[in-house]
Design an enzyme around this catalytic site. Sequence first.
Site, PDB file in Angstrom:
ATOM      1  N   CYS A 138       0.897  -1.153   0.000  1.00 14.99           N
ATOM      2  CA  CYS A 138       0.000   0.000   0.000  1.00 14.99           C
ATOM      3  C   CYS A 138       0.933   1.200   0.000  1.00 14.99           C
ATOM      4  CB  CYS A 138      -0.948  -0.054   1.190  1.00 14.99           C
ATOM      5  SG  CYS A 138      -0.178  -0.610   2.728  1.00 14.99           S
TER       6      CYS A 138
HETATM    7  N1  PTR Z   1       3.937   8.126   9.381  1.00 11.52           N
HETATM    8  C1  PTR Z   1       2.761   7.412   8.986  1.00 11.52           C
HETATM    9  C2  PTR Z   1       1.962   7.080  10.247  1.00 11.52           C
HETATM   10  O1  PTR Z   1       2.478   6.441  11.164  1.00 11.52           O
HETATM   11  O2  PTR Z   1       0.837   7.470  10.286  1.00 11.52           O
HETATM   12  C3  PTR Z   1       3.114   6.141   8.271  1.00 11.52           C
HETATM   13  C4  PTR Z   1       1.975   5.386   7.669  1.00 11.52           C
HETATM   14  C5  PTR Z   1       1.407   5.805   6.487  1.00 11.52           C
HETATM   15  C6  PTR Z   1       1.503   4.237   8.281  1.00 11.52           C
HETATM   16  C7  PTR Z   1       0.394   5.073   5.878  1.00 11.52           C
HETATM   17  C8  PTR Z   1       0.466   3.496   7.695  1.00 11.52           C
HETATM   18  C9  PTR Z   1      -0.074   3.920   6.494  1.00 11.52           C
HETATM   19  O3  PTR Z   1      -1.072   3.199   5.907  1.00 11.52           O
HETATM   20  P1  PTR Z   1      -0.819   2.009   4.852  1.00 11.52           P
HETATM   21  O4  PTR Z   1       0.187   1.068   5.457  1.00 11.52           O
HETATM   22  O5  PTR Z   1      -2.161   1.400   4.718  1.00 11.52           O
HETATM   23  O6  PTR Z   1      -0.333   2.606   3.583  1.00 11.52           O
END
Ligand code: PTR
Length: 335
Positions: free
Chosen positions: A234
């Site tokens: 993702c």
């Molecule tokens: N720095 C972001 C956070 O911890 O919110 C990193 C992050 C971004 C974590 C997207 C998960 C995310 O969702 P996915 O894994 O579904 O892309």
Amino acid sequence: YSQPAMAPEGRLADWRSRYPHQSNEGDQPSQWAKCGGEEVMNRNRYANVDPYQNNRVKLKVPEGHSDYINASPIVLEATKSKKITKFIATQGPKSDSFAHLWRMVWHETSSPAVIVMLTQTHESGREKCFQYYPRDPATPDLDLNPDDEFEDGFHHMLKLESLEESEEARAHIRELSMTSKDGDETKQIWHLLFGGWPDFLVPEGADRVALLKLVELSREKNLDNATNARIVHCSAGVGRSGTFIALDWLLQELEEGSLDTLEDDEDPIVAAVDMLRQQRMMMVQGETQFTFLYDVMRERWRDRWARLHPEEAEKLGVNIDEEPTAKKPRREMEV
Ligand code: PTR
Ligand code: PTR
């Protein structure tokens, strides 16, 4: 036996204490910050999400170059059949290192390979994933690594062979071929791009049904899930990817009948998430996705019991005619 313990309300408090770092507040610095150096940090899309040092895919590159890619092998064993299912969970490739993903695909999968993409390239005006594959049939060719970044002549070509839209799975299905520069070796790759899943949220309604179709589709396209890892990504490679992988595994458990005879204290969803988190951090992001797994599984579980033959039920010790009550459910999950 009692019904699978699937009342999310009671489980959420447990979830919070179990995974205190699961709130989206407070990014934790990467464990690689200390030892990986700038090259590694630059390859991460998010400063707080990376693979465990003892469970990561290593790029095959010549000595003197970093073998780092933000990708974790995930291996799951079915409770009853002991069947192994393999995945590689990874982040959405970045513009300056997207060829690393293809290098990984080349070395770590057999043909046909399957890539499941659960993010859009852009969401809410931000890049969530670089456009790392040939998107448009008008420009089907993509030259990988033309600058020979690792100076080992790995200079493969990617070609979009076909593009099909599946309404059922709400996905764009691309068939790609990857060919070595001398033209001697080719790998077939199925790229499945799902259109129904915004970051940190969960697919609703028709998109939920579509997601289950996508799970099936990804199994079908991969001829042997036990030997060939499906690549799932993702944006960060943890939330949506974790939920997808958990779902694939839980559905298989259900199909094999492993969720029919659970003890009171068994919770297959917590178990699945734990198993995934032992292999990659932050898998299944937040309570929304955790609750989503319960919702989907409750639905599937009810379906399964509705279809169960009385003889089968008797073998399992279940009275399918018994009226469900709030206190003593007949293996019916409370909604
Ligand atoms: N720095 C972001 C956070 O911890 O919110 C990193 C992050 C971004 C974590 C997207 C998960 C995310 O969702 P996915 O894994 O579904 O892309
Ligand atoms: N076309 C589908 C829909 O929204 O109903 C799903 C979808 C949309 C799938 C966009 C992929 C998409 O991305 P791209 O156009 O970049 O292939």
